[in-house]
Design an enzyme around this catalytic site. Structure first.
Site, PDB file in Angstrom:
ATOM      1  N   HIS A  84      35.732  51.270  28.001  1.00  0.00           N
ATOM      2  CA  HIS A  84      36.587  51.145  26.821  1.00  0.00           C
ATOM      3  C   HIS A  84      36.062  50.110  25.848  1.00  0.00           C
ATOM      4  O   HIS A  84      36.810  49.500  25.100  1.00  0.00           O
ATOM      5  CB  HIS A  84      38.030  50.784  27.196  1.00  0.00           C
TER       6      HIS A  84
ATOM      7  N   LYS B 153      49.720  43.635  20.412  1.00  0.00           N
ATOM      8  CA  LYS B 153      49.563  45.055  20.070  1.00  0.00           C
ATOM      9  C   LYS B 153      50.937  45.700  19.926  1.00  0.00           C
ATOM     10  O   LYS B 153      51.127  46.610  19.117  1.00  0.00           O
ATOM     11  CB  LYS B 153      48.789  45.782  21.169  1.00  0.00           C
TER      12      LYS B 153
ATOM     13  N   GLU C 273      50.949  53.813  26.414  1.00  0.00           N
ATOM     14  CA  GLU C 273      50.624  54.786  25.374  1.00  0.00           C
ATOM     15  C   GLU C 273      50.264  56.099  26.033  1.00  0.00           C
ATOM     16  O   GLU C 273      49.739  56.114  27.151  1.00  0.00           O
ATOM     17  CB  GLU C 273      49.393  54.322  24.569  1.00  0.00           C
TER      18      GLU C 273
ATOM     19  N   ARG D 106      39.830  39.653  11.835  1.00  0.00           N
ATOM     20  CA  ARG D 106      38.596  38.854  11.836  1.00  0.00           C
ATOM     21  C   ARG D 106      37.443  39.768  11.473  1.00  0.00           C
ATOM     22  O   ARG D 106      37.631  40.957  11.266  1.00  0.00           O
ATOM     23  CB  ARG D 106      38.379  38.286  13.241  1.00  0.00           C
TER      24      ARG D 106
END
Ligand code: ADP
Length: 672
Positions: A235, A116, A200, A294
């Site tokens: 999440h 990420k 973040e 994907r």
């Protein structure tokens, strides 16, 4: 086009890929672990190869075994599905090196998006907006703490190699950073073998909107509109829909263009998804979150609104064909919603529920109702794999129509043998917050109480149905008994002999639900007739079996119902809800069912990854005592009451079975 493809996956996605490949006339080769030898996906393939024992490392993550199966079967291409090896660049490279086509992007694109942190760096460089935060290489506590304080709480810690919401931690206050960091790293290491994290800004009540992109090997790239996946728990997505509620054409084209830009930036080929996070308050902003290289679990909603088969597109692109359509030829029609049906217990923080599906019935499939699954009645949900039972996908001409259709379809879902989220989904879909379309990732949390409340008291109708089902079973047993007897015409074999033991040919049954008990008085009449008394009210009734359903008339109402009996439990399905009852045996001795006082048991099999207390230590109610990792998630065992730890029975690293006695506590109040 290929003649034969191998599907390196299991469950619903393997079944879904097999169906398209077979429709296209390809030979389909499956693979399976020992736990899946009789699985539905194996039955749907032309041939299937054993990979190894149940644990994924030995089977669905076992690259040499998968390549050997591909070679032995003569497959020309490998479809990785989602999860498992689908985003493993080494696997993609090895498939290509073996002279097979990988039905997915080039290994380099997977690698670029695999972290990420790296993905965010590439996207910022390409001019795609990213969430403010820190995604650098320095990983020591001091550096991360400095960045966390610069970002300002709340801060979200994410494993760089993350996926499936695993290892993410929200830090509300600076003091909480160290502990959250340790937990995130531990879970990241266990799940991905990589403990790097990024930080973040944690956006409050944002929306998750993602764009489906498709690129071919000839330099073309299109998007297939967006999906809104804001409705999440832990999440993780639980309801997805397309288009996103409130999306304007102008914004759609900006997000679509950014997504295509992102795919081009890494030389993408195949199906991919660019996930954006959209701040709740902001007018226009959207930030790149990650790219999934994907097919996504929720791809069917895109198929429903475009009328396209994304697996077919994947196969065509992997075979070197150009994209079947140009951007302007792709049209959006209607609204689609997907609900993921999981074997999990919403009342216990959505903990996966393991067991055999003793009963499984799903709504009838129509052009507007689709059910993608990899299981049948009798199959098991095991601790080795994802606990998803299936995906219910519906379409309507607009969002409201789709929502009503989903509610209706959910009412037809019947599962016995594991806990499920069906009732939770029903409440969610009916809830004003969802109905209004004002969805955000905080929706489930904000309406926890309404969405997660326990089962309500059984309705009179459910109790009557349960009693009538007993009557049907007793009649059937009597018929069986009579036909097996040497003297079928003996008066003692008459169906109603059973009633002779009871005064005035009626019987009282007691059902319990939770702590409450309910008495139902049943009187058998001629044929299918009966009368049912609950409290002061008596209703005339009629009950007949039709297949595995009951046709019931109760008072003036006629309706179908299903009752599944398992030992003394009765699962009553009627009016779109499931009522779980226990048939109380009047002869049984009341057992001492006092809760096992101070013993804290493992909610499921797993590994102890942290022990946070010592024997003799005093703890407050709710204090974390032990961390258990099960199904690749961490579960904290907390103190149910204030007291003193009297025994700690396992150490970190040890395996525990479901029900194992983990920790004993002398609760303060237990003394009186
Ligand atoms: P994973 O790959 O583990 O699923 P994602 O990065 O896709 O993780 O994030 C999963 C979900 O977590 C998102 O859909 C969103 O609900 C939430 N989330 C991620 N980043 C943020 C953020 N910066 N602020 C608030 N919520 C976030």
């Amino acid at each position: 086009m290929f003649d034969a493809i191998l599907i390196a996956n299991r469950g619903e996605i393997a079944c879904r890929i097999a169906r398209t490949a077979r429709r296209m006339g390809l030979r389909v080769i499956g693979v399976y672990s020992d736990a899946d030898a009789d699985a539905l996906h194996v039955a749907l393939c032309d041939e299937a190869h054993r990979l190894g024992p149940a644990p994924p490392r030995a089977s669905y993550l076992n690259i040499p075994a998968i390549l050997a199966a591909a070679r032995a079967s003569g497959a020309q291409a490998v479809h990785p599905g989602y999860g498992f090896l689908s985003e493993n660049a080494t696997f993609a490279a090895e498939v290509a090196a073996a002279g097979l086509a990988f039905i997915g992007p080039p290994a380099a694109a997977i690698r670029a998006m695999g972290s990420k942190a790296e993905a965010k760096a590439i996207m910022s460089a390409a001019g795609v907006p990213v969430v403010p935060g820190y995604h650098g290489a320095e990983q020591d506590d001091a550096t991360l703490a400095a960045h966390a304080s610069a970002i300002g709480c709340p801060v979200l810690i994410k494993p760089s190699a993350g996926g499936g919401g695993k290892g993410m931690r929200v830090v509300e206050r600076p003091e909480g950073l160290a502990e959250a960091l340790a937990g995130a790293r531990r879970e990241a290491k266990a799940s991905f073998g990589d403990d790097r994290v990024l930080l973040e800004k944690y956006l409050l009540r944002p929306r998750h909107i993602e764009v489906q992109v498709f690129a071919d090997a000839h330099g073309r790239c299109v998007h297939l509109f967006e999906r809104d996946c804001s409705v999440q728990r832990r999440h993780q997505k639980v309801i997805e829909e397309a288009p996103a509620p409130g999306m304007t054409a102008e914004r759609r084209s900006r997000m679509g263009a950014a997504a295509v830009e992102a795919a081009r930036a890494i030389g993408y080929v195949g199906a991919g998804t660019i996930e954006f996070i959209v701040p709740g308050n902001a007018g226009d902003a959207f930030y790149f979150m990650e790219m999934n290289t994907r097919l996504q679990v929720e791809h069917p909603v895109t198929e429903m609104i475009t009328g396209l088969d994304l697996v077919e597109w994947q196969l065509r692109v992997a075979a070197g064909e150009p994209l079947p359509l140009k951007q302007h030829e792709i049209a959006l029609c209607g609204h689609a919603i997907e609900a993921r049906i999981y074997a999990e217990d919403p009342g216990r923080d959505f903990l996966p529920s393991i067991g055999r599906l003793a009963h499984l019935r799903m709504p009838a499939v129509t052009p507007d109702v689709r059910f993608d699954t990899g299981v049948r009645a009798g199959d098991a949900i095991t601790r080795h794999y994802d606990p998803m039972i299936g995906k219910l996908i519906v379409r309507g001409e607009d969002r409201d129509a789709a929502r009503h259709r989903l509610a209706e379809a959910l009412a037809g879902c019947q599962v016995v043998g594991v806990a499920t989220n069906v009732a939770f989904l029903q409440r969610l879909v009916a809830h004003e917050a969802f109905a209004s379309g004002a969805v955000d990732t905080g929706l489930v949390g904000a309406h926890r109480e309404a969405l997660l409340r326990g089962p309500s008291a059984p309705s009179e109708r459910a109790l009557a149905v349960a009693a009538l089902a007993e009557l049907v079973s007793l009649r059937e047993a009597a018929v069986l008994h009579a036909s097996a007897s040497s003297d079928p015409w003996s008066p003692w074999q008459a169906i109603d002999t059973w009633w002779l033991n009871t005064d005035d040919h009626a019987i009282s049954l007691t059902f319990s639900a939770g702590d409450a008990a309910f008495a139902v008085r049943l009187r058998a009449g001629p044929g299918a007739q009966a009368s049912v008394t609950i409290g002061e009210r008596t209703n005339a009734a009629e009950v007949r079996r039709a297949g595995d359903e009951l046709r019931i008339r109760l008072g003036d109402a006629t309706f179908p119902a299903t009752v599944v009996a398992r030992v003394d439990e009765r699962y009553v399905f009627c009016d779109g809800t499931m009522t779980r009852l226990r048939l109380v045996d009047p002869l049984a001795h009341p057992e001492d069912e006092a809760p096992r006082g101070g013993h804290l048991t493992a909610p499921m099999s797993g590994t102890v990854v942290g022990v946070l207390v010592r024997p003799g230590q005093r703890v407050e109610r709710g204090a974390p005592l032990m961390i258990l990792e099960a199904m690749k998630m961490e579960h904290t065992i907390a103190a149910p009451a204030a007291g003193k730890v009297s025994a700690v029975n396992y150490r970190a690293g040890e395996q525990v079975a479901e029900g194992a006695d983990l920790i004993d506590i002398d609760a303060d109040h237990a003394k009186d």
